[in-house]
Structures are given as structure tokens and as C-alpha cells.
Write a protein that holds these residues in place. Structure first.
Motif, PDB file in Angstrom:
ATOM      1  N   ILE A  90      30.967  30.942  72.612  1.00 32.22           N
ATOM      2  CA  ILE A  90      30.173  30.333  73.615  1.00 32.22           C
ATOM      3  C   ILE A  90      28.957  31.101  73.836  1.00 32.22           C
ATOM      4  O   ILE A  90      28.874  32.134  74.361  1.00 32.22           O
ATOM      5  N   LEU A  91      27.965  30.496  73.694  1.00 35.17           N
ATOM      6  CA  LEU A  91      26.483  30.920  74.184  1.00 35.17           C
ATOM      7  C   LEU A  91      26.328  30.142  75.258  1.00 35.17           C
ATOM      8  O   LEU A  91      26.443  28.983  75.497  1.00 35.17           O
ATOM      9  N   PRO A  92      25.854  30.963  76.163  1.00 32.99           N
ATOM     10  CA  PRO A  92      25.432  30.511  77.684  1.00 32.99           C
ATOM     11  C   PRO A  92      24.215  29.695  77.728  1.00 32.99           C
ATOM     12  O   PRO A  92      23.205  29.925  76.788  1.00 32.99           O
ATOM     13  N   ALA A  93      24.266  28.719  78.557  1.00 29.37           N
ATOM     14  CA  ALA A  93      22.852  28.056  78.665  1.00 29.37           C
ATOM     15  C   ALA A  93      21.839  29.087  79.093  1.00 29.37           C
ATOM     16  O   ALA A  93      21.987  29.791  79.726  1.00 29.37           O
ATOM     17  N   GLY A  94      20.607  28.760  78.416  1.00 27.45           N
ATOM     18  CA  GLY A  94      19.535  29.404  78.782  1.00 27.45           C
ATOM     19  C   GLY A  94      19.279  30.661  77.793  1.00 27.45           C
ATOM     20  O   GLY A  94      18.137  31.128  77.943  1.00 27.45           O
ATOM     21  N   ILE A  95      20.099  30.935  76.823  1.00 23.84           N
ATOM     22  CA  ILE A  95      19.856  32.286  76.054  1.00 23.84           C
ATOM     23  C   ILE A  95      19.330  31.675  75.017  1.00 23.84           C
ATOM     24  O   ILE A  95      19.587  30.709  74.220  1.00 23.84           O
ATOM     25  N   TYR A 113      19.915  31.749  83.510  1.00 26.32           N
ATOM     26  CA  TYR A 113      20.342  32.738  82.662  1.00 26.32           C
ATOM     27  C   TYR A 113      19.786  33.889  83.209  1.00 26.32           C
ATOM     28  O   TYR A 113      20.553  35.178  83.155  1.00 26.32           O
ATOM     29  N   LYS A 114      18.591  34.157  83.311  1.00 22.59           N
ATOM     30  CA  LYS A 114      17.826  35.487  83.673  1.00 22.59           C
ATOM     31  C   LYS A 114      18.545  35.968  84.994  1.00 22.59           C
ATOM     32  O   LYS A 114      18.606  37.242  85.075  1.00 22.59           O
ATOM     33  N   MET A 115      18.870  35.065  86.088  1.00 23.84           N
ATOM     34  CA  MET A 115      19.260  35.431  87.190  1.00 23.84           C
ATOM     35  C   MET A 115      20.880  35.968  86.857  1.00 23.84           C
ATOM     36  O   MET A 115      21.121  37.089  87.477  1.00 23.84           O
ATOM     37  N   ASN A 116      21.678  35.549  86.021  1.00 19.79           N
ATOM     38  CA  ASN A 116      23.133  35.646  85.862  1.00 19.79           C
ATOM     39  C   ASN A 116      22.926  36.870  85.054  1.00 19.79           C
ATOM     40  O   ASN A 116      23.958  37.781  85.026  1.00 19.79           O
ATOM     41  N   PHE A 117      22.343  36.968  84.070  1.00 20.04           N
ATOM     42  CA  PHE A 117      22.425  38.273  82.879  1.00 20.04           C
ATOM     43  C   PHE A 117      21.233  39.080  82.845  1.00 20.04           C
ATOM     44  O   PHE A 117      21.318  39.979  81.795  1.00 20.04           O
ATOM     45  N   GLY A 118      20.167  38.883  83.732  1.00 28.07           N
ATOM     46  CA  GLY A 118      19.137  39.922  83.696  1.00 28.07           C
ATOM     47  C   GLY A 118      18.047  39.610  82.608  1.00 28.07           C
ATOM     48  O   GLY A 118      18.315  38.475  81.942  1.00 28.07           O
ATOM     49  N   GLY A 119      17.359  40.642  82.122  1.00 29.16           N
ATOM     50  CA  GLY A 119      16.461  40.406  80.910  1.00 29.16           C
ATOM     51  C   GLY A 119      15.183  40.482  81.540  1.00 29.16           C
ATOM     52  O   GLY A 119      14.769  40.125  82.766  1.00 29.16           O
ATOM     53  N   THR A 120      14.409  40.676  80.801  1.00 33.02           N
ATOM     54  CA  THR A 120      12.750  40.591  80.967  1.00 33.02           C
ATOM     55  C   THR A 120      12.099  39.414  80.528  1.00 33.02           C
ATOM     56  O   THR A 120      12.733  38.697  79.730  1.00 33.02           O
ATOM     57  N   HIS A 170      15.491  28.668  70.473  1.00 34.16           N
ATOM     58  CA  HIS A 170      15.495  27.691  71.437  1.00 34.16           C
ATOM     59  C   HIS A 170      16.351  27.894  72.470  1.00 34.16           C
ATOM     60  O   HIS A 170      17.223  28.976  72.378  1.00 34.16           O
ATOM     61  N   ILE A 171      16.517  27.020  73.673  1.00 32.72           N
ATOM     62  CA  ILE A 171      17.557  27.323  74.343  1.00 32.72           C
ATOM     63  C   ILE A 171      18.185  25.756  74.714  1.00 32.72           C
ATOM     64  O   ILE A 171      17.532  24.945  74.192  1.00 32.72           O
ATOM     65  N   HIS A 172      19.175  25.700  75.347  1.00 32.71           N
ATOM     66  CA  HIS A 172      20.034  24.439  75.640  1.00 32.71           C
ATOM     67  C   HIS A 172      20.109  24.470  77.269  1.00 32.71           C
ATOM     68  O   HIS A 172      20.217  25.643  77.883  1.00 32.71           O
ATOM     69  N   ALA A 173      20.173  23.306  77.962  1.00 36.53           N
ATOM     70  CA  ALA A 173      20.578  23.326  79.518  1.00 36.53           C
ATOM     71  C   ALA A 173      22.070  23.435  79.602  1.00 36.53           C
ATOM     72  O   ALA A 173      22.338  23.620  80.934  1.00 36.53           O
ATOM     73  N   ASP A 174      22.727  23.318  78.614  1.00 41.67           N
ATOM     74  CA  ASP A 174      24.209  23.746  78.775  1.00 41.67           C
ATOM     75  C   ASP A 174      24.716  24.752  77.779  1.00 41.67           C
ATOM     76  O   ASP A 174      24.080  25.158  76.804  1.00 41.67           O
ATOM     77  N   GLU A 175      25.859  25.112  77.878  1.00 39.49           N
ATOM     78  CA  GLU A 175      26.483  26.053  76.949  1.00 39.49           C
ATOM     79  C   GLU A 175      26.600  25.626  75.448  1.00 39.49           C
ATOM     80  O   GLU A 175      26.587  24.293  75.299  1.00 39.49           O
ATOM     81  N   GLU A 176      26.401  26.271  74.478  1.00 37.08           N
ATOM     82  CA  GLU A 176      26.655  25.790  73.034  1.00 37.08           C
ATOM     83  C   GLU A 176      28.085  26.451  72.624  1.00 37.08           C
ATOM     84  O   GLU A 176      28.250  27.713  72.746  1.00 37.08           O
ATOM     85  N   GLU A 225      10.203  28.991  82.387  1.00 40.58           N
ATOM     86  CA  GLU A 225      10.329  27.950  83.617  1.00 40.58           C
ATOM     87  C   GLU A 225      11.417  27.262  83.585  1.00 40.58           C
ATOM     88  O   GLU A 225      11.849  26.366  84.605  1.00 40.58           O
ATOM     89  N   HIS A 226      11.987  26.837  82.564  1.00 36.11           N
ATOM     90  CA  HIS A 226      13.351  25.855  82.222  1.00 36.11           C
ATOM     91  C   HIS A 226      14.279  26.377  83.318  1.00 36.11           C
ATOM     92  O   HIS A 226      14.673  27.562  83.400  1.00 36.11           O
ATOM     93  N   PRO A 227      14.934  25.569  83.906  1.00 33.25           N
ATOM     94  CA  PRO A 227      16.011  25.933  85.029  1.00 33.25           C
ATOM     95  C   PRO A 227      17.189  26.690  84.390  1.00 33.25           C
ATOM     96  O   PRO A 227      17.813  27.457  85.057  1.00 33.25           O
ATOM     97  N   ALA A 228      17.555  26.215  83.283  1.00 34.03           N
ATOM     98  CA  ALA A 228      18.715  26.956  82.541  1.00 34.03           C
ATOM     99  C   ALA A 228      18.191  28.152  82.135  1.00 34.03           C
ATOM    100  O   ALA A 228      18.891  29.190  82.241  1.00 34.03           O
ATOM    101  N   ARG A 229      17.116  28.552  81.863  1.00 40.24           N
ATOM    102  CA  ARG A 229      16.573  29.912  81.525  1.00 40.24           C
ATOM    103  C   ARG A 229      16.478  30.694  82.678  1.00 40.24           C
ATOM    104  O   ARG A 229      16.807  31.906  82.682  1.00 40.24           O
ATOM    105  N   GLN A 230      16.010  30.313  83.873  1.00 37.06           N
ATOM    106  CA  GLN A 230      15.842  30.764  85.150  1.00 37.06           C
ATOM    107  C   GLN A 230      17.380  31.447  85.667  1.00 37.06           C
ATOM    108  O   GLN A 230      17.602  32.488  86.013  1.00 37.06           O
TER     109      GLN A 230
END
Length: 186
Positions: free
Chosen positions: A129-134, A174-181, A91-97, A167-172
């Protein structure tokens, strides 16, 4: 930030998730690579968590104003097996864990930019600390016990968004800040 955390790429064996699941040969992951994925880590003194200046500074710098403690073990958690199964669902979260291990140990599994699982073993003194969207999941190791401090900015929201959430905003973000496919469903 200390660099004493242990992490490795996981094997593809899907039996007992509480086992280490090292690849053969082992492929360790550096704290630097974890940081590239947005995962932060500190090594603190868990015996001083009530009056630890370094913990207080981290909390102030990152605006963590909510805190609670969780003992996770069969004797202290109702519906233990189901809770552990839920935590282990990707899963992901909308906030840091944010988790600070005060006693015991457990595994946070995270996905890297190439969609590979990395197992991060947290033990007493590890603040992670896990970033939001990972994409991530959690399980206990074979000791079957962990005492965690959970930190949060504002009122806690424990909502998990199970994979696939591209498509979740936190995932988007995360991908913008940390890259990834983009990733696929499993």
C-alpha cells in the motif's frame, strides 16, 4: 505485517528501468523505514487469494470494496510499451495505491523524505500500500510479467498527477503526515 519485502536505494544510472539498479555497494532499505514513509506491506499466500481470511480482514479493516485483476505483459496488454512508459512516469495519486502481486514480479519506486529513489521489489504474495501523495512509479522487472490484484475504496479513480504536485491536497497531506522536504522538478 511481514518484513520479507526487498527494497534498496537506487543508483543514478538511467538506462533500462527493468534492471535492479542497486547502488555499489548495495544500500538496503528496511521495512521499518518504508513504514516511516507510509508504505505498508503484507506477505500473503497468493494461491489462496479467493478465500484468504487475512486478505479479507485487510480489505474489511481498510474498507477496500473494489477489486479487479490485471495481467501486465506484452501478450495481454494493448499498447504495452506506452502503458509501461506511463506507469514509469513519476506521479502521485489522490488515494492510496493498493496492489497485491499474485504472480510474477515488478518494481515500485518511491521517493523518500530526502527525495532519493527507493526501489521496492514486489513478488508473488506481496501486498503493498502506497499512501496518497507519495511520489512513485512502477515498472516490470526483466521477467516482463506480473499479475496484480488492484484494490480500492469505492469506485476506482486511476488519475495520476505527474510530478511536480507540491500544492496538490494529497501531497500536502502526505507531507504533513510523513514529513519530508519540498521537492523540485526533474
Amino acid at each position: 505485517m511481514a518484513s520479507s519485502i526487498e527494497a534498496w536505494f537506487m543508483d543514478d544510472i538511467h538506462d533500462n528501468p527493468q534492471l535492479p539498479h542497486h547502488r555499489n555497494p548495495q544500500e538496503l532499505v528496511s521495512p521499518h523505514y518504508l513504514a516511516e514513509l507510509g508504505v505498508l506491506h503484507w506477505k500473503l499466500n497468493p494461491d489462496r487469494y479467493e478465500d484468504d481470511e487475512e486478505l479479507d480482514k485487510i480489505r474489511a479493516d481498510r474498507c477496500y470494496n473494489y477489486m479487479d485483476l490485471l495481467d501486465l505483459c506484452p501478450e495481454k496488454v494493448e499498447n504495452y510499451e506506452q502503458k509501461l512508459k506511463n506507469f514509469y512516469t513519476e506521479h502521485i495519486h489522490a488515494d492510496e495505491e493498493i496492489r497485491y502481486c499474485l504472480e510474477g514480479s515488478g518494481y515500485f519506486d518511491i521517493r523518500d523524505k530526502d527525495d532519493r529513489w527507493i526501489r521496492v521489489w514486489i513478488k508473488a504474495g506481496d501486498l503493498i500500500i502506497l499512501p496518497a501523495g507519495i511520489y512513485h512509479r512502477f515498472t516490470l522487472d526483466t521477467f516482463n510479467y506480473i499479475k496484480l490484484m488492484r484494490l480500492f475504496v469505492g469506485e476506482p479513480v486511476w488519475t495520476a498527477f505527474n510530478r511536480l504536485q507540491e500544492e496538490h491536497p494529497a501531497r500536502q497531506s502526505y507531507k504533513m503526515n510523513f514529513g519530508g522536504t519540498p521537492v523540485k522538478a526533474h
